[in-house]
Design an enzyme around this catalytic site. Structure first.
Site, PDB file in Angstrom:
ATOM      1  N   LYS A 174       6.374  13.922 -14.032  1.00 32.36           N
ATOM      2  CA  LYS A 174       7.844  13.965 -14.047  1.00 32.36           C
ATOM      3  C   LYS A 174       8.270  14.373 -12.637  1.00 32.36           C
ATOM      4  CE  LYS A 174      11.700  15.810 -14.178  1.00 32.36           C
ATOM      5  NZ  LYS A 174      12.609  15.430 -13.085  1.00 32.36           N
ATOM      6  N   GLY A 227       8.613  24.089  -7.878  1.00 31.13           N
ATOM      7  CA  GLY A 227      10.067  23.961  -7.781  1.00 31.13           C
ATOM      8  C   GLY A 227      10.687  25.323  -7.555  1.00 31.13           C
ATOM      9  N   SER A 228      11.925  25.463  -7.983  1.00 33.44           N
ATOM     10  CA  SER A 228      12.649  26.704  -7.713  1.00 33.44           C
ATOM     11  C   SER A 228      12.163  27.829  -8.630  1.00 33.44           C
ATOM     12  CB  SER A 228      14.142  26.476  -7.947  1.00 33.44           C
ATOM     13  OG  SER A 228      14.350  26.112  -9.300  1.00 33.44           O
ATOM     14  N   GLY A 232      11.331  27.633 -12.576  1.00 36.39           N
ATOM     15  CA  GLY A 232       9.926  27.959 -12.834  1.00 36.39           C
ATOM     16  C   GLY A 232       9.751  29.168 -13.741  1.00 36.39           C
ATOM     17  N   GLU A 249       4.471  27.161  -8.894  1.00 32.36           N
ATOM     18  CA  GLU A 249       4.644  27.499  -7.476  1.00 32.36           C
ATOM     19  C   GLU A 249       6.128  27.383  -7.164  1.00 32.36           C
ATOM     20  OE1 GLU A 249       2.832  28.935  -5.439  1.00 32.36           O
ATOM     21  OE2 GLU A 249       0.996  28.828  -6.615  1.00 32.36           O
ATOM     22  N   CYS A 283       8.954  24.780   1.320  1.00 35.49           N
ATOM     23  CA  CYS A 283       8.795  26.096   0.679  1.00 35.49           C
ATOM     24  C   CYS A 283       8.228  27.091   1.680  1.00 35.49           C
ATOM     25  CB  CYS A 283       7.903  25.988  -0.535  1.00 35.49           C
ATOM     26  SG  CYS A 283       6.336  25.226  -0.171  1.00 35.49           S
ATOM     27  N   GLN A 330      22.260  19.816  -1.732  1.00 35.41           N
ATOM     28  CA  GLN A 330      21.688  20.609  -0.640  1.00 35.41           C
ATOM     29  C   GLN A 330      22.721  20.842   0.457  1.00 35.41           C
ATOM     30  OE1 GLN A 330      18.871  22.185  -1.717  1.00 35.41           O
ATOM     31  NE2 GLN A 330      18.270  21.919   0.406  1.00 35.41           N
ATOM     32  N   GLU A 384      16.829  32.308  -1.030  1.00 39.48           N
ATOM     33  CA  GLU A 384      16.282  31.098  -0.412  1.00 39.48           C
ATOM     34  C   GLU A 384      17.422  30.109  -0.142  1.00 39.48           C
ATOM     35  OE1 GLU A 384      13.956  28.290  -2.812  1.00 39.48           O
ATOM     36  OE2 GLU A 384      12.486  28.227  -1.197  1.00 39.48           O
TER      37      GLU A 384
END
Ligand code: NAP
Length: 493
Positions: A174, A227-228, A232, A249, A283, A330, A384
């Site tokens: 996905k 992902g974020s 996550g 992660e 990241c 973004q 972040e």
């Protein structure tokens, strides 16, 4: 306009609902990259069924046989490298040199994983019982969901898939909704390499539907997510509740410390590359710099002069250093954070504007931005941003600098620039990140070494390195009694 399909059970198919969505080039907002399937939970369920059917044969194939498919995929990716790199830049926006590097990285992972096909070691040990052989062996985890972000749309999926495949798992992929073209290209590569039908299935569409369906499906044994931290964290809890093996992660807020004895030229090169390369959308990007007071002015002079020399433009132009942000979300988020920094009282030392006029009107461009006079309690220091925004701090000494570095919830990557070996080791032993660099940027990693973070940056087993094969397998312990007499031995468990 090309309409791309899902890849389920070895067939390119439309969704049950027949719905699709367009994806646009971030450097040319009006240019449609393609039309992709808006899948739902039912489509995800079909892919899981296909994976379950394909699993036994693939799992039972000797690992070197599976490696042969990976070696073939490696060769095909090498042949299609330029086309795939162009797809990355067209869809994600990053400079073409970075996109080429990303494809090379994916190929390195395939090569590494294929080689591991001959090293699926367990171990033997003397048993405590007479006439008994005891050993361990690896078995595939089973059916695994691979859920990935948009910022490395080729390397991250492949660094999950290659170890997962060599270990004998069947997968449902996905990808992020903004980068499905790269995902289609990856599936094409494996299809052409002769991967049996159903071993890799691609389902595009919203994470809340497709990704969540994979996490909730009891026929899925594991989830590998990148992902974020926000997504996550929930995903990890949902998976754990269903007793799935999950690795997640997640985000970062990576800091570089510059000490007074640093090679300033080297430090500046690494920091500018780390902060603004790939438009800060990595990241492992550098988003904080902590500079020892005595060299602060020298550092700032160098930083501002190098930042002002960066060329911003369409990533397809090989001369460009900083390309557009990946999309409207973004673009708005980064501008919002620049506003927050100014409101919080940080000093905008460079940049800060959304770029307009000429080619900039066609894409999502924001200037490389530097904030100084930042304190650790500000939002721009803690959260972040995931864009070309660098925050600079002053520190009294190494201890103070490490305290600032460790003051965030994240713990992915970090770096120190120093020529002093004792101070370097003091740093290595106290900094709270999963990856630590000395005299090098916060970026990247090598495929045969583990990759991942501490604290809110990562949970579950590490990716890459030999750890990756641990995640994608179950360890089975075997006891064989080859004696003829009935055993009278007490059993304690
Ligand atoms: P994201 O929004 O968390 O999405 C990641 C993936 O999860 C996408 O495929 C997304 O699908 C899917 N998803 C969304 N909601 C879901 C749900 N409820 N259940 C299951 N899956 C769901 O992250 P992103 O914006 O794509 O990527 C940027 C983030 O990734 C940053 O935080 C960055 O630091 C992190 N990252 C970490 C690493 C690392 O190794 N630590 C590497 C690269 C990136 P949709 O796209 O359809 O929403």
């Amino acid at each position: 306009m090309t309409a791309y399909k899902n890849y389920i059970g070895g067939q390119w198919v439309e969704t049950v609902s027949g719905r699709t969505y367009p994806v646009y080039n971030p450097a040319h907002k009006e240019q449609v990259v393609g039309e992709f399937q808006t899948s739902n939970a039912e489509d995800a369920g079909r892919a899981v069924t296909a994976a379950r059917e394909a699993l036994p044969e693939w799992a039972n194939m000797p690992a070197p046989g599976r490696a042969a498919v990976l070696y073939k995929a490696l060769e095909i990716m090498g042949r299609r490298a330029e086309e795939i790199a162009t797809a990355i830049t067209t869809e994600e926006g990053k400079p073409i040199a970075d996109a080429r590097g990303e494809v090379r990285r994916a190929m390195n992972i395939m090569e590494y994983a294929a080689g591991e096909g001959r090293r699926m070691f367990g171990y033997t040990t003397p048993s405590e019982l007479p006439n008994t052989v005891a050993y361990t062996m690896k078995r595939p985890l089973g059916v695994v969901g691979i859920i990935t972000p948009w910022n490395f749309p080729v390397a991250i999926p492949v660094w999950k898939m290659a170890p997962a495949l060599i270990c004998g798992n069947a997968l449902i992929f996905k990808p992020a909704s903004s980068t499905p073209l790269c995902a289609v290209k990856i599936a094409e590569v494996f299809e052409e390499a002769g991967l049996p039908a159903g071993v890799l299935n691609l389902v595009t569409g919203p994470g809340g539907q497709v990704g969540n369906a994979l996490v909730e499906d009891t026929r899925v044994n594991g989830i590998s997510f990148t992902g974020s931290t926000e997504i996550g964290t929930d995903l990890y809890a949902n998976g754990a509740r269903r007793l799935k093996k999950v690795q997640a992660e997640m985000g970062g807020k990576n800091a570089v410390i510059v000490l007074e004895d640093a090679d300033m030229d080297k430090a500046l090169g690494g920091i500018v590359q780390g902060a603004f390369g790939s438009t800060g959308q990595r990241c492992t990007a550098t988003s904080r710099v902590i500079v020892e007071e005595s060299v602060y002015d020298e550092f700032m002079d160098g930083l501002l002069s190098r930042t002002s020399a960066l060329r911003v433009g369409d990533g397809i132009d090989p001369e460009v250093d900083v390309s557009p942000l990946c999309g409207p979300g973004q673009y708005e988020k980064v501008q919002e954070y620049i506003g927050v920094g100014t409101e919080e009282g940080a000093h905008l030392a460079f940049g800060g504007r959304a770029l307009t006029g000429g080619e900039y009107d066609a894409g999502y461009y924001v200037e490389p931005t530097v904030f100084t006079d930042v304190s650790p309690d500000m939002r721009i220091a803690k959260e972040e941003i995931f864009g070309p925004v660098l925050t600079v701090f002053k520190a009294r000494d190494l201890k103070d600098a490490i305290e600032i570095s460790n003051s965030v919830e994240f713990g992915l990557s970090s770096s120190v620039y120093t020529r002093d070996i004792s101070r370097a080791f003091e740093y290595i032993n106290t900094v709270e990140t999963g990856m630590v660099h000395v005299n090098a940027p916060t970026l990247g990693g090598e495929v045969h070494l583990p990759f991942g973070g501490l604290k809110s940056s990562g949970v579950g087993q590490r990716e890459q390195g030999t750890e990756a094969f641990d995640f994608f397998t179950e360890t089975i312990t075997v006891y064989i009694d080859h004696g003829e007499a009935a055993r009278q031995q007490a059993r304690f468990i």
